[in-house]
Design a protein around this motif. Structure first.
Motif, PDB file in Angstrom:
ATOM      1  N   PHE A   1      43.679  69.839  26.521  1.00  0.00           N
ATOM      2  CA  PHE A   1      44.288  71.101  26.079  1.00  0.00           C
ATOM      3  C   PHE A   1      43.708  72.327  26.781  1.00  0.00           C
ATOM      4  CE2 PHE A   1      44.891  68.773  21.782  1.00  0.00           C
ATOM      5  CZ  PHE A   1      46.115  68.251  22.177  1.00  0.00           C
ATOM      6  N   GLY A   2      42.816  72.122  27.755  1.00  0.00           N
ATOM      7  CA  GLY A   2      42.171  73.244  28.416  1.00  0.00           C
ATOM      8  C   GLY A   2      43.097  73.952  29.386  1.00  0.00           C
ATOM      9  N   PRO A   3      42.672  74.985  30.098  1.00  0.00           N
ATOM     10  CA  PRO A   3      41.290  75.467  30.120  1.00  0.00           C
ATOM     11  C   PRO A   3      40.883  76.146  28.806  1.00  0.00           C
ATOM     12  CG  PRO A   3      42.721  76.938  31.379  1.00  0.00           C
ATOM     13  CD  PRO A   3      43.555  75.771  30.985  1.00  0.00           C
ATOM     14  N   LEU A   4      39.611  75.942  28.477  1.00  0.00           N
ATOM     15  CA  LEU A   4      39.094  76.492  27.227  1.00  0.00           C
ATOM     16  C   LEU A   4      38.528  77.892  27.465  1.00  0.00           C
ATOM     17  CD1 LEU A   4      37.249  73.373  25.780  1.00  0.00           C
ATOM     18  CD2 LEU A   4      39.618  74.097  25.452  1.00  0.00           C
ATOM     19  N   ALA A   5      38.347  78.626  26.364  1.00  0.00           N
ATOM     20  CA  ALA A   5      37.774  79.978  26.440  1.00  0.00           C
ATOM     21  C   ALA A   5      36.337  79.903  26.945  1.00  0.00           C
ATOM     22  CB  ALA A   5      37.818  80.626  25.070  1.00  0.00           C
ATOM     23  N   SER A   6      35.925  80.924  27.660  1.00  0.00           N
ATOM     24  CA  SER A   6      34.564  80.930  28.214  1.00  0.00           C
ATOM     25  C   SER A   6      33.606  81.705  27.310  1.00  0.00           C
ATOM     26  CB  SER A   6      34.593  81.546  29.613  1.00  0.00           C
ATOM     27  OG  SER A   6      35.059  82.876  29.513  1.00  0.00           O
ATOM     28  N   SER A   7      32.358  81.817  27.739  1.00  0.00           N
ATOM     29  CA  SER A   7      31.308  82.570  27.030  1.00  0.00           C
ATOM     30  C   SER A   7      30.973  81.992  25.660  1.00  0.00           C
ATOM     31  CB  SER A   7      31.689  84.047  26.873  1.00  0.00           C
ATOM     32  OG  SER A   7      31.906  84.623  28.131  1.00  0.00           O
ATOM     33  N   VAL A   8      31.201  80.680  25.488  1.00  0.00           N
ATOM     34  CA  VAL A   8      30.816  79.994  24.244  1.00  0.00           C
ATOM     35  C   VAL A   8      29.712  79.005  24.593  1.00  0.00           C
ATOM     36  CG1 VAL A   8      31.580  78.431  22.411  1.00  0.00           C
ATOM     37  CG2 VAL A   8      33.133  80.221  23.248  1.00  0.00           C
ATOM     38  N   TYR A   9      28.590  79.072  23.876  1.00  0.00           N
ATOM     39  CA  TYR A   9      27.435  78.236  24.204  1.00  0.00           C
ATOM     40  C   TYR A   9      27.019  77.415  22.989  1.00  0.00           C
ATOM     41  CZ  TYR A   9      27.258  81.309  28.227  1.00  0.00           C
ATOM     42  OH  TYR A   9      27.584  81.992  29.363  1.00  0.00           O
ATOM     43  N   HIS A  10      26.751  76.144  23.225  1.00  0.00           N
ATOM     44  CA  HIS A  10      26.399  75.222  22.135  1.00  0.00           C
ATOM     45  C   HIS A  10      24.886  75.046  22.079  1.00  0.00           C
ATOM     46  CE1 HIS A  10      30.588  73.845  21.327  1.00  0.00           C
ATOM     47  NE2 HIS A  10      30.733  74.416  22.510  1.00  0.00           N
ATOM     48  N   VAL A  11      24.314  75.217  20.899  1.00  0.00           N
ATOM     49  CA  VAL A  11      22.855  75.097  20.758  1.00  0.00           C
ATOM     50  C   VAL A  11      22.525  74.070  19.679  1.00  0.00           C
ATOM     51  CG1 VAL A  11      22.549  77.493  21.523  1.00  0.00           C
ATOM     52  CG2 VAL A  11      22.588  76.989  19.099  1.00  0.00           C
ATOM     53  N   PRO A  12      21.300  73.507  19.719  1.00  0.00           N
ATOM     54  CA  PRO A  12      20.972  72.405  18.799  1.00  0.00           C
ATOM     55  C   PRO A  12      20.857  72.864  17.346  1.00  0.00           C
ATOM     56  CG  PRO A  12      19.362  72.565  20.599  1.00  0.00           C
ATOM     57  CD  PRO A  12      20.210  73.796  20.657  1.00  0.00           C
ATOM     58  N   MET A  13      21.392  72.049  16.458  1.00  0.00           N
ATOM     59  CA  MET A  13      21.397  72.308  15.018  1.00  0.00           C
ATOM     60  C   MET A  13      20.167  71.650  14.382  1.00  0.00           C
ATOM     61  SD  MET A  13      22.989  73.557  12.446  1.00  0.00           S
ATOM     62  CE  MET A  13      23.303  73.384  10.697  1.00  0.00           C
ATOM     63  N   SER A  14      19.812  72.097  13.207  1.00  0.00           N
ATOM     64  CA  SER A  14      18.833  71.368  12.390  1.00  0.00           C
ATOM     65  C   SER A  14      19.579  70.280  11.632  1.00  0.00           C
ATOM     66  CB  SER A  14      18.173  72.341  11.399  1.00  0.00           C
ATOM     67  OG  SER A  14      17.522  71.616  10.372  1.00  0.00           O
ATOM     68  N   TYR A  15      19.186  69.031  11.858  1.00  0.00           N
ATOM     69  CA  TYR A  15      19.885  67.872  11.271  1.00  0.00           C
ATOM     70  C   TYR A  15      18.795  66.963  10.712  1.00  0.00           C
ATOM     71  CZ  TYR A  15      23.428  64.023  11.439  1.00  0.00           C
ATOM     72  OH  TYR A  15      24.312  63.006  11.156  1.00  0.00           O
ATOM     73  N   PRO A  16      18.307  67.275   9.495  1.00  0.00           N
ATOM     74  CA  PRO A  16      17.105  66.611   8.981  1.00  0.00           C
ATOM     75  C   PRO A  16      17.121  65.087   9.094  1.00  0.00           C
ATOM     76  CG  PRO A  16      17.730  68.405   7.535  1.00  0.00           C
ATOM     77  CD  PRO A  16      18.822  68.293   8.568  1.00  0.00           C
ATOM     78  N   PHE A  17      18.277  64.443   8.879  1.00  0.00           N
ATOM     79  CA  PHE A  17      18.310  62.974   8.919  1.00  0.00           C
ATOM     80  C   PHE A  17      18.057  62.433  10.324  1.00  0.00           C
ATOM     81  CE2 PHE A  17      20.976  58.980   9.085  1.00  0.00           C
ATOM     82  CZ  PHE A  17      20.092  58.194   8.356  1.00  0.00           C
ATOM     83  N   ARG A  18      18.446  63.196  11.350  1.00  0.00           N
ATOM     84  CA  ARG A  18      18.353  62.670  12.717  1.00  0.00           C
ATOM     85  C   ARG A  18      17.356  63.413  13.609  1.00  0.00           C
ATOM     86  NH1 ARG A  18      21.343  58.478  13.589  1.00  0.00           N
ATOM     87  NH2 ARG A  18      23.003  58.062  12.092  1.00  0.00           N
ATOM     88  N   ASP A  19      16.810  64.519  13.118  1.00  0.00           N
ATOM     89  CA  ASP A  19      15.771  65.211  13.896  1.00  0.00           C
ATOM     90  C   ASP A  19      14.491  64.373  13.885  1.00  0.00           C
ATOM     91  OD1 ASP A  19      17.235  67.381  14.707  1.00  0.00           O
ATOM     92  OD2 ASP A  19      16.658  68.644  13.011  1.00  0.00           O
ATOM     93  N   PRO A  20      13.561  64.645  14.829  1.00  0.00           N
ATOM     94  CA  PRO A  20      12.285  63.910  14.802  1.00  0.00           C
ATOM     95  C   PRO A  20      11.632  64.037  13.419  1.00  0.00           C
ATOM     96  CG  PRO A  20      12.458  65.272  16.778  1.00  0.00           C
ATOM     97  CD  PRO A  20      13.653  65.582  15.944  1.00  0.00           C
ATOM     98  N   GLU A  21      11.084  62.919  12.966  1.00  0.00           N
ATOM     99  CA  GLU A  21      10.426  62.844  11.645  1.00  0.00           C
ATOM    100  C   GLU A  21       9.509  64.053  11.426  1.00  0.00           C
ATOM    101  OE1 GLU A  21      11.117  59.800  10.013  1.00  0.00           O
ATOM    102  OE2 GLU A  21      10.153  60.563   8.185  1.00  0.00           O
TER     103      GLU A  21
END
Ligand code: PLZ
Length: 445
Positions: free
Chosen positions: A176-196
């Protein structure tokens, strides 16, 4: 006590889907685009409370609320009355041509009940995606900066900009692209899967490094975040995460947009899910779904200086905040104000959580149970590991559907079952639904 017009009970009288649903599904195939999915192709004729009745007379316990929309309950009497009255009075003028009171009243109620002790303004739209699009417009206009940060596992919609804001390209954006620009993905806090043992502050530090190095605060207009992630599988960040993100944003001239489209409006047992962490201070909120008992309306609410930075005529649309939807929203918001609705979501958590934790203790395929209020999910794993288990999740969904319980999946691996029932659901129905689920887990794990 809510008076129900349809008996609040599960009833399966045909195979699922039944013959009439199958016939309708054939018609649909010839009429409706293949791109529009169907999680459970039973065709619904009517509903009340937490029960859906299909064209074959089957009754389903609704644990999805149309993805968190009919939180106030199906065919809520207050909504019926408000809509019936309004539809006979006035259905449309276009608020930006000749205004009407109901639009203003929705904005007043949202300004009052969203978190934050500052002067607020609102603007009304039609869908969650459209609210997110407009929150980005407000943020860019106010900050005069282009970039937007979003989080892994997040979901924000199906329009061109929001497609780019989703974590999953598949199925939302592929081809469905091209997609909009200037959007950046950053890491979430995911307690079940983050390092212990990773704390919320450490997870925030990980995200902040991305924002500083990959984007740069001088270009970053806003961070858009779901305080409890919906489509991502009700991921609830570790305590301290949202506060640390807020501190960094405030120190760097970056706005925070809380996407409360799925978690907002009483769903989590508070008016808004942003309220659970005092140090989380969003500047703008996007609101939709549960606000109007199924009528079509969404909103951006937030700091007056940001909302008023848009020039007159810069924001709008033909149908945004139409009188009938606005009347429904006023009814829902006033019912929450009157009391009992937040408590209903809290009661659902008190009933569901212990039962689901019991399942976790009994069955090693249950990896994690999480969420808030009436927004609770189970993440399934392969026994003895954290490997996502989509296979059993699919089997359990099919088992629940066959037995008259409508459940939805979630999570990037489709290995999460989410529960977001109408808040009027009785404890009897909830327990019945969990009994059905447990029988499925027993049979398939
Ligand atoms: N933001 C947090 O949950 C909608 C998507 C259903 P719209 N989530 C359900 C589907 O498959 O299309 C959602 C959300 C959050 C934004 C949205 C978008 O809201 O009303 O679907 O546009």
């Amino acid at each position: 006590m809510t008076e129900f017009t349809i008996a609040q009970e599960r009833k399966v009288v045909t195979s699922i889907p039944g013959p009439k649903s199958k016939e309708l599904h054939e018609r649909r195939r010839k009429a409706v685009s293949n791109g529009v999915g169907a999680a459970l192709p039973v065709y619904i004729e009517k509903a009340n409370g937490a029960i859906l009745v299909d064209v074959d007379g089957n009754q389903f316990i609704d644990l999805g609320s149309g993805i968190g929309v009919v939180s106030i309950g199906h065919t809520n009497q207050g909504v019926i009355d408000a809509v019936s009255h309004q539809v006979a009075q006035l259905t449309h003028t276009l608020f930006t041509v000749t205004p009407y009171e109901q639009y203003v009243e929705v904005c007043e109620l949202l300004n009052k009940h969203t978190p934050g002790n500052f002067e607020k303004r609102s603007a009304l739209f039609n869908s969650g995606s459209e609210a997110v699009e407009n929150a980005v417009k407000f943020a860019r206009k106010f900050t005069r900066k282009p970039a937007i940060a979003v989080f892994d596992h997040g979901y924000h919609g199906r329009t061109n900009l929001t497609m780019a804001m989703n974590f999953k390209a598949a199925p939302y954006a592929n081809g469905f692209g091209p997609l909009a620009s200037s959007v950046y993905h950053v890491p979430m806090s995911y307690p079940f899967r983050d390092p212990e043992g990773m704390t919320g502050e450490q997870a925030a530090e990980r995200a902040i490094v991305y924002m500083e190095k990959h984007i740069g605060a001088e270009d970053l207009a806003a961070i858009v975040i779901e305080p409890v992630q919906g489509e991502g599988g009700f991921i609830t960040p570790a305590p301290g995460f949202l506060t640390a993100i807020t501190k960094w944003a405030k120190a760097n001239g970056v706005l925070i947009v809380a996407d409360e489209v799925q978690a907002g409006v009483a769903r989590t047992g508070q008016w808004f899910a942003s309220e659970f962490e005092a140090g989380f201070e969003p500047d703008l909120f996007t609101i939709a779904k549960g606000i109007a008992g199924g009528m079509v309306i969404s909103a951006v609410t937030g700091r007056a200086d940001i909302m008023d930075a848009a020039h007159p005529g810069g924001i709008g649309g033909t149908f945004g905040g139409n009188p009938v939807s606005a009347a429904a929203a006023v009814s829902v918001l006033k019912q929450i104000e009157a009391g009992g609705v937040l408590e209903a979501a809290q009661r659902i958590e008190a009933t569901l959580m212990p039962r689901l934790l019991e399942l976790k203790a009994k069955y090693p395929v249950v990896g994690d149970v999480r969420g808030r209020g009436a927004m609770i999910a189970i993440e399934f794993v392969e026994a003895g590991s954290k490997k996502p288990n989509k296979e059993i999740t699919d089997k359990l969904i099919a088992h629940c559907h066959q037995n008259g319980v409508l459940v939805l999946n979630a999570g990037i691996h489709y290995n999460t079952l989410r529960f977001l029932p109408p808040l009027v659901i009785t404890d009897e129905l909830l327990n019945d639904a969990i009994d059905v689920l447990e029988a499925g887990i027993k049979a398939h794990s």
